[in-house]
Every structure is written in structure tokens, then in C-alpha cells.
Design a protein around this motif. Structure first.
Motif, PDB file in Angstrom:
ATOM      1  N   ASN A  81      49.345  35.552  47.919  1.00  7.92           N
ATOM      2  CA  ASN A  81      49.484  34.174  48.376  1.00  7.92           C
ATOM      3  C   ASN A  81      49.719  34.096  49.879  1.00  7.92           C
ATOM      4  OD1 ASN A  81      49.690  31.305  47.914  1.00  7.92           O
ATOM      5  ND2 ASN A  81      51.870  31.545  48.302  1.00  7.92           N
ATOM      6  N   LYS A  85      47.176  32.494  52.474  1.00 10.34           N
ATOM      7  CA  LYS A  85      47.680  31.326  53.232  1.00 10.34           C
ATOM      8  C   LYS A  85      47.407  31.520  54.723  1.00 10.34           C
ATOM      9  CE  LYS A  85      51.818  28.587  54.020  1.00 10.34           C
ATOM     10  NZ  LYS A  85      53.246  28.447  53.719  1.00 10.34           N
ATOM     11  N   ARG A  88      43.758  31.080  55.274  1.00 14.94           N
ATOM     12  CA  ARG A  88      43.380  29.656  55.229  1.00 14.94           C
ATOM     13  C   ARG A  88      43.731  28.986  56.546  1.00 14.94           C
ATOM     14  NH1 ARG A  88      44.899  29.897  49.743  1.00 14.94           N
ATOM     15  NH2 ARG A  88      47.020  29.260  50.219  1.00 14.94           N
TER      16      ARG A  88
END
Length: 166
Positions: A81, A85, A88
């Protein structure tokens, strides 16, 4: 009270020193290989698990979920994650589709910028891997492939890692 062994030598190693030495050489070779990939990842500004994640995302035929990445890389949900993240935020990863309310069930893919970044990192790695394998005699390559696959399967079984044990 029984006396515990102080040294790291197993009974097997004491009874079969030549086989044990060969086993140690194989294990060292695998450890060296993992260290090479970790070093390469760091030289490109990534950590080892990020390189694993990038490999899976780059070579995937379709968008993949965080759950899939965790299952293939054995990375924790948190590591996957946090890595995604960051990507992103850099514009390297985007959501392709959502399969429900769970964030781990979103299908993700590399953006065009992400694919460019991945190409810069992974194409030279792939070229080096192919060149290194090509430097090995074809018969030894087949033996290496069989041995590596057999070793990894046996190690997973001994450590209770795999589809039946996750």
C-alpha cells in the motif's frame, strides 16, 4: 536438563561434511543473487520489494490488485500500500477498475509515465539477466532451471509457504 549446542553445526553437517558444504554453496549463491537484486533496486532509488512490485506490474498482461501483488511478492499489505501510494502520488500508478469497497480489490496499472519509469529500470535488468544466463552452457542452464525450481518448491514446503499455507 539437556545441554544445548553452542555452535551452528547440525548433526547432518557433522555426518556429511561434503554434502553440507555443497548445500552451503547453493544457499550462498541464492543469497548472493537476492543481494544483487536488492543492490540494483537501491541503485535505482527503490527498495527490494518495490522492485518486485514493479516487476509484477510491468509484466502483467492486465491491471492487478494489491491482494495479487501481496500474494506474489510475499510483501505485507502495508508495504504494498505505501509503495503504491507513493507511486500514485508520482503519477506512476492509476486505478483501472474497482471490484468492491476494499482498496486491495482495486485493479491498478502503471500509467504511461509509470511504464516509462519501469522501462528505464527493468529493461536494463532484463538485458543483464538474459546476458548472464546466455553466458552459461545450455546444459547447465537446464540443470540450473530445474534445480532452482525444485529448491524453491522444497523451501516453500519446509517453511509452510504457499497456496495451502498463506
Amino acid at each position: 536438563m539437556t545441554q544445548q549446542r553452542v555452535d551452528a553445526t547440525s548433526d547432518y553437517e557433522l555426518e556429511h561434511p561434503q554434502e553440507a558444504n555443497a548445500s552451503h554453496e547453493v544457499i550462498r549463491a541464492f543469497n548472493d543473487q537476492m543481494a544483487v537484486y536488492e543492490h540494483y533496486a537501491r541503485s535505482k532509488g527503490l527498495h527490494g520489494k518495490a522492485l518486485d512490485i514493479l516487476l509484477w506490474m510491468y509484466y502483467a498482461d492486465a491491471p492487478i490488485t494489491q491482494r495479487f501483488i501481496c500474494s506474489r511478492t510475499y510483501a505485507t499489505k502495508q508495504v504494498v500500500n505505501m509503495t503504491l501510494k507513493g507511486w500514485r502520488n508520482n503519477g506512476w500508478v492509476e486505478e483501472a477498475e474497482r471490484l468492491g469497497g476494499d482498496d486491495r480489490e482495486r485493479r491498478l496499472r502503471l500509467t504511461e509515465e509509470g511504464r516509462r519509469m519501469a522501462r528505464e529500470i527493468l529493461d536494463p535488468l532484463r538485458d543483464a539477466e538474459i546476458s548472464a544466463i546466455d553466458a552459461i552452457d545450455p546444459e547447465m542452464r537446464r540443470t540450473f532451471a530445474t534445480m532452482s525450481t525444485t529448491y524453491v518448491k522444497a523451501l516453500k514446503r519446509k517453511l509452510h509457504i504457499g497456496k495451502d499455507n498463506d
